[in-house]
Design an enzyme around this catalytic site. Structure first.
Site, PDB file in Angstrom:
ATOM      1  N   THR A   1       0.757  -1.275   0.082  1.00 23.29           N
ATOM      2  CA  THR A   1      -0.085   0.029  -0.134  1.00 23.29           C
ATOM      3  C   THR A   1       1.003   1.330  -0.048  1.00 23.29           C
ATOM      4  OG1 THR A   1      -1.239   1.364   1.444  1.00 23.29           O
ATOM      5  CG2 THR A   1      -0.258  -0.445   2.408  1.00 23.29           C
TER       6      THR A   1
ATOM      7  N   CYS B   1      -1.985   4.750  -5.293  1.00 23.70           N
ATOM      8  CA  CYS B   1      -2.786   4.018  -4.269  1.00 23.70           C
ATOM      9  C   CYS B   1      -2.942   2.802  -4.987  1.00 23.70           C
ATOM     10  CB  CYS B   1      -4.239   4.435  -4.170  1.00 23.70           C
ATOM     11  SG  CYS B   1      -5.111   3.563  -3.109  1.00 23.70           S
TER      12      CYS B   1
END
Length: 231
Positions: free
Chosen positions: A83, A197
Site C-alpha cells: 500500500t 494508491c
C-alpha cells in the site's frame, strides 16, 4: 530465490494483485512451474482504516512493526508494504527489522525519470496526496516534484478508493471522474500520472491516458521480484 515478505490486506483487493503479479512474473522469468516465494501478513483492514481515520498513526505504526517482525521471524528476506499510504511509517518499520524494505516510491521513481516526466500528477488517498511522506520522498530522494489535484477532486478520489475500490466495487462513473481529473490537470501542465494508491489500477489503466501512467503496484511487485532473484 529469496523469500518476499508482504504486508498486505490494506486492502486485500490490491494485495491479491501483488500476489498474482509476483507469481506470474516469476513463472515468466524462470519458466516451468516456478512461482514466487512469499510470506503474507494480511491485516483486518477495518482496524487499520480506523487508526488512519482517527489520526492515530502511532497505533498504525505499532501494528505494522509487529507484523513486519513476525514476517522476519517467519523467514522473509525483504519487506514489501502493499500500500502506498502505509509507507508513511516506512522509516520506523525499516528500523525495526534487519531485512531491507523495498520502498514503493523508490520502485516507481526510475520509471518516471525514464519517461522524462517533470510534473507527474499523483492520484492517491487523501493522506498520500496531502501529507509529505510520499511526495517528499520522491522529491528528496529522486528530484521528482509531483502535482496533486485540487481539494474537491482529492476528496472524491479518496472517497472512491475507500468506499468503492477497497470493497471491490468498480463503477464506470468513478472511472470517468478519474479521467476528468487527469484531463483537467494535464491541461494545467501535468505530464504523467502516478497511480499512487495500489487499488487505482483496478479502475483505470495506462492505456486510458495520453500521458505516461505509472502503476505503483506493478512497479513495486517488479522491484520485489528483482530483489528476490538478485536481478
Amino acid at each position: 530465490m529469496k523469500t518476499i515478505g508482504l504486508l498486505g490486506g490494506m486492502s486485500w483487493e490490491s494485495t491479491a494483485i501483488y500476489y498474482q503479479m509476483l507469481n506470474r512474473m516469476a513463472r515468466e522469468r524462470l519458466g516451468g512451474l516456478h512461482s514466487a516465494k512469499c510470506l503474507l501478513w494480511s491485516f483486518d483492514f477495518a482496524e487499520i482504516e480506523a487508526a488512519q481515520a482517527a489520526g492515530d498513526w502511532d497505533k498504525a505504526t505499532e501494528l505494522m512493526i509487529d507484523a513486519a517482525r513476525n514476517l522476519e521471524r517467519g523467514g522473509a528476506q525483504c519487506l514489501v508494504i502493499c500500500t502506498n499510504t502505509m509507507h508513511k511509517m516506512a522509516g520506523e518499520v525499516q528500523a525495526a527489522v534487519s531485512m531491507p524494505l523495498i520502498h514503493i516510491a523508490d520502485a516507481t521513481a526510475p520509471a518516471i525519470t525514464e519517461a522524462g516526466c517533470k510534473a507527474p500528477l499523483l492520484l492517491a488517498t487523501g493522506y498520500t496526496m496531502e501529507q509529505d511522506f510520499y511526495k517528499g520522498h520522491l522529491k528528496d530522494r529522486h528530484g521528482i516534484n509531483v502535482r496533486v489535484p485540487e481539494a474537491d477532486a482529492r476528496e472524491e478520489i479518496h472517497r472512491i478508493i475507500y468506499e468503492e475500490l477497497c470493497r471491490g466495487e468498480i463503477w464506470a462513473d468513478s472511472k470517468e471522474t478519474y479521467l476528468e481529473v487527469v484531463a483537467r490537470e494535464t491541461a494545467r501542465g501535468a505530464d504523467g500520472v502516478i497511480f499512487g494508491c495500489t487499488e487505482i489500477g483496478l479502475l483505470v489503466k495506462a492505456e486510458d491516458f495520453d500521458i505516461p501512467a505509472f502503476d505503483t503496484t506493478a512497479l513495486h511487485a517488479k522491484a520485489a521480484l528483482d530483489f528476490a532473484l538478485d536481478v
